[in-house]
Design a protein around this motif. Structure first.
Motif, PDB file in Angstrom:
ATOM      1  N   ALA A  67      39.314  39.234  49.491  1.00 38.62           N
ATOM      2  CA  ALA A  67      39.208  39.577  48.068  1.00 38.62           C
ATOM      3  C   ALA A  67      37.781  39.985  47.747  1.00 38.62           C
ATOM      4  O   ALA A  67      36.840  39.658  48.479  1.00 38.62           O
ATOM      5  CB  ALA A  67      39.607  38.378  47.218  1.00 38.62           C
ATOM      6  N   LEU A 110      37.524  36.781  40.504  1.00 39.16           N
ATOM      7  CA  LEU A 110      38.184  37.693  41.448  1.00 39.16           C
ATOM      8  C   LEU A 110      38.342  39.077  40.825  1.00 39.16           C
ATOM      9  O   LEU A 110      38.741  39.197  39.662  1.00 39.16           O
ATOM     10  CB  LEU A 110      39.561  37.151  41.806  1.00 39.16           C
ATOM     11  CG  LEU A 110      39.633  36.021  42.832  1.00 39.16           C
ATOM     12  CD1 LEU A 110      41.084  35.628  43.054  1.00 39.16           C
ATOM     13  CD2 LEU A 110      38.995  36.435  44.131  1.00 39.16           C
ATOM     14  N   LEU A 111      38.007  40.104  41.595  1.00 41.60           N
ATOM     15  CA  LEU A 111      38.196  41.483  41.114  1.00 41.60           C
ATOM     16  C   LEU A 111      39.514  42.054  41.624  1.00 41.60           C
ATOM     17  O   LEU A 111      40.316  42.567  40.862  1.00 41.60           O
ATOM     18  CB  LEU A 111      37.047  42.364  41.606  1.00 41.60           C
ATOM     19  CG  LEU A 111      35.719  42.274  40.867  1.00 41.60           C
ATOM     20  CD1 LEU A 111      34.719  43.199  41.519  1.00 41.60           C
ATOM     21  CD2 LEU A 111      35.892  42.643  39.403  1.00 41.60           C
ATOM     22  N   GLU A 112      39.691  41.983  42.936  1.00 39.35           N
ATOM     23  CA  GLU A 112      40.940  42.478  43.525  1.00 39.35           C
ATOM     24  C   GLU A 112      41.193  41.786  44.851  1.00 39.35           C
ATOM     25  O   GLU A 112      40.254  41.319  45.501  1.00 39.35           O
ATOM     26  CB  GLU A 112      40.881  44.000  43.713  1.00 39.35           C
ATOM     27  CG  GLU A 112      39.766  44.446  44.617  1.00 39.35           C
ATOM     28  CD  GLU A 112      39.732  45.954  44.769  1.00 39.35           C
ATOM     29  OE1 GLU A 112      40.569  46.643  44.179  1.00 39.35           O
ATOM     30  OE2 GLU A 112      38.864  46.426  45.504  1.00 39.35           O
ATOM     31  N   PRO A 150      43.633  38.794  40.133  1.00 43.66           N
ATOM     32  CA  PRO A 150      42.367  39.210  39.529  1.00 43.66           C
ATOM     33  C   PRO A 150      42.086  38.397  38.265  1.00 43.66           C
ATOM     34  O   PRO A 150      43.020  37.998  37.559  1.00 43.66           O
ATOM     35  CB  PRO A 150      42.583  40.685  39.207  1.00 43.66           C
ATOM     36  CG  PRO A 150      43.598  41.132  40.195  1.00 43.66           C
ATOM     37  CD  PRO A 150      44.496  39.960  40.409  1.00 43.66           C
ATOM     38  N   GLU A 151      40.818  38.150  38.009  1.00 39.03           N
ATOM     39  CA  GLU A 151      40.325  37.357  36.866  1.00 39.03           C
ATOM     40  C   GLU A 151      40.402  35.853  37.104  1.00 39.03           C
ATOM     41  O   GLU A 151      39.979  35.075  36.258  1.00 39.03           O
ATOM     42  CB  GLU A 151      41.033  37.710  35.532  1.00 39.03           C
ATOM     43  CG  GLU A 151      40.832  39.140  35.076  1.00 39.03           C
ATOM     44  CD  GLU A 151      39.385  39.542  34.900  1.00 39.03           C
ATOM     45  OE1 GLU A 151      38.591  38.754  34.365  1.00 39.03           O
ATOM     46  OE2 GLU A 151      39.047  40.652  35.351  1.00 39.03           O
TER      47      GLU A 151
END
Lengths: 185, 270
Positions: free
Chosen positions: B249, B235-237, B213-214
């Motif tokens: 993702a 990216l979140l998860e 993430p990130e």
């Protein structure tokens, strides 16, 4: 009485401006997350206050205009708009046409039904519209907004009709030099 | 009589719908472009109103505010000139090294500024209309972006306006890579379970992906529509289902399309 009159032209012009504002005016979208569609309320107005020719033309031109500014296939909303309109027009004698509550309810129902039918047609034709939970919120906003727009459309277009059409005179017109008939005097 | 006329009208509308929905794609696109001309006077009026209101706001702005703004812009301009000079040296070095390695040169395509004049009236498409068309040299599939990231690609072109499919629309799939790990994937429309329209799906990641993430998602440059390294989102998860060959993702897009007023369109490859 002619099938297509000046009032019909006003309704079609309102549809053109409404579709334009729906795309160009972002205020409802920014505030509520969804635009409010003007065509279903206009279809309800045409079904209750106008004739079949106007209703048909509104569904055809409105559907075409909307798809011109949208990624929808050309004319996909024509049939849903017309079906909702013809349904209301068929039972127009059963509605209390002067009641604002009836206008709002019919406008909200049409605004809920038309997108649902368009969506059904899109999925049936193999398109993949981007749907998520937020779409439900947008659908609710569109329905409620459609009801409110219908409330505004009826007095506005009725006023335009009164302003643009000359009231019919009982017994017909006569020139000033003609003698009045016996029943008039 | 009334029933017959109702049946007649229904037949007309349904017949016309069937004809229109079965039109070949190029004919449908041309019809859309022709229909879009109906709105030309209204778009002209909108532009005139915006110009008029803009001029009115300009007149009410105090001179001190404008001077401060000019000074700030001059400083930014100076800073950017210095950075451009530094990058020009690196660019020349890059061209020299590419030619030594016999790699094809990166195309340097000019950009055109376009105004967003309308948004898609339907909720299920993500598209905008811009005020440049075929008369301005636009063609389908040209990439569209702003300083903060990728916006989408040109889909339909009329003479004076064009429709742009935004990232996250089903018609705008983007080949991307994760900048930190170099892994490739395809961005598609958001998952149904999402409530946020800015969240989209990243597919075809390998199951043992090292993405976190990130991490930043940028265009990969594959597919010849989008140039490489344009930022797209973060990216979140990452969803790694056990036993699956691929991971997916969720990506939050960098560009808030609801706030777009102007966009840049890159001209097509020669």
């Amino acid at each position: 009485m002619s099938v297509f009159n000046f009032h019909s032209l006003v309704i079609l012009l309102a549809a053109l401006i409404g579709v334009f504002l729906e795309s160009a005016c972002t205020l409802p979208r920014d505030l509520l997350g969804a635009p409010v569609h003007p065509l279903p309320p206009l279809i309800i107005y045409a079904a209750l206050q106008s004739n079949l020719a106007t209703l048909t033309l509104l569904a055809i031109l409105g559907g075409l205009w909307q798809s011109a500014l949208s990624a929808d296939p050309v004319g996909i909303s024509m049939a849903p708009l017309f079906l909702v309109g013809i349904l209301v027009a068929s039972y127009r004698k059963h509605f209390v046409r002067q009641q604002w509550f009836v206008h709002a309810m019919l406008g909200a129902a049409a605004s809920a039904l038309v997108p649902a039918l368009v969506l059904f047609m899109l999925i049936t034709l193999g398109h993949e519209p981007a749907l998520n939970w937020f779409s439900l919120w947008q659908w609710l906003v569109a329905s409620a907004g459609g009801g409110l727009i219908t409330l505004a459309i009826f007095p506005l277009l009725d006023r335009a009709r009164r302003a643009l059409t000359h009231p019919m005179v009982q017994g017909g017109y006569r020139f000033s030099h003609e003698p009045a008939s016996a029943d008039e005097s | 009589m009334r029933r017959r006329s109702y049946q007649f009208a229904t037949g007309i509308v349904l017949g016309l719908s069937l004809i229109l929905l079965n039109l070949p794609a190029p004919t449908a696109a041309r019809l859309k472009a022709a229909l879009a001309h109906s709105f030309a006077p209204l778009f002209g009026l909108q532009r005139a109103l915006e110009t008029f209101s803009g001029a009115a706001v300009d007149r009410t702005l105090p001179r001190s505010v404008l001077l401060r703004e000019i000074q700030a812009l001059q400083r930014t301009n100076e800073l950017l000139r210095i950075q451009t000079d530094q990058l020009r040296g690196a660019g020349a070095e890059n061209v020299r090294l590419r030619s030594q390695l016999q790699l094809s040169q990166r195309p340097n395509r000019p950009l055109k500024l376009a105004r967003v004049i309308a948004r898609d009236p339907q909720n299920w498409w993500r598209a905008i209309t811009i005020d440049l068309g075929s008369q301005d040299g636009l063609r389908p599939d040209q990439p569209v972006w702003v300083a903060s990231g990728l916006v989408g690609r040109v889909r339909h072109v009329a003479s004076r306006q064009s429709q742009v499919s935004l990232v996250g629309d089903p018609a705008c799939r983007v080949s991307v890579k994760i900048r930190e790990t170099g892994e490739h994937g395809i961005l598609t429309a958001g998952p149904f379970t999402s409530f946020d329209p800015k969240v989209v799906h990243l597919n075809h990641l390998s199951a043992d992906t090292e993405a976190l993430p990130e991490h930043t998602v940028v265009t990969s440059g594959l597919g010849e529509v989008f140039p490489a390294d344009i930022p797209v989102g973060t990216l979140l998860e990452i969803d790694r289902p056990p036993g699956a060959l691929q991971a997916t993702a969720r990506v939050r897009l960098l560009v808030d399309v609801s706030k777009l007023d102007e966009v840049w369109v890159m001209s097509a490859l020669p």
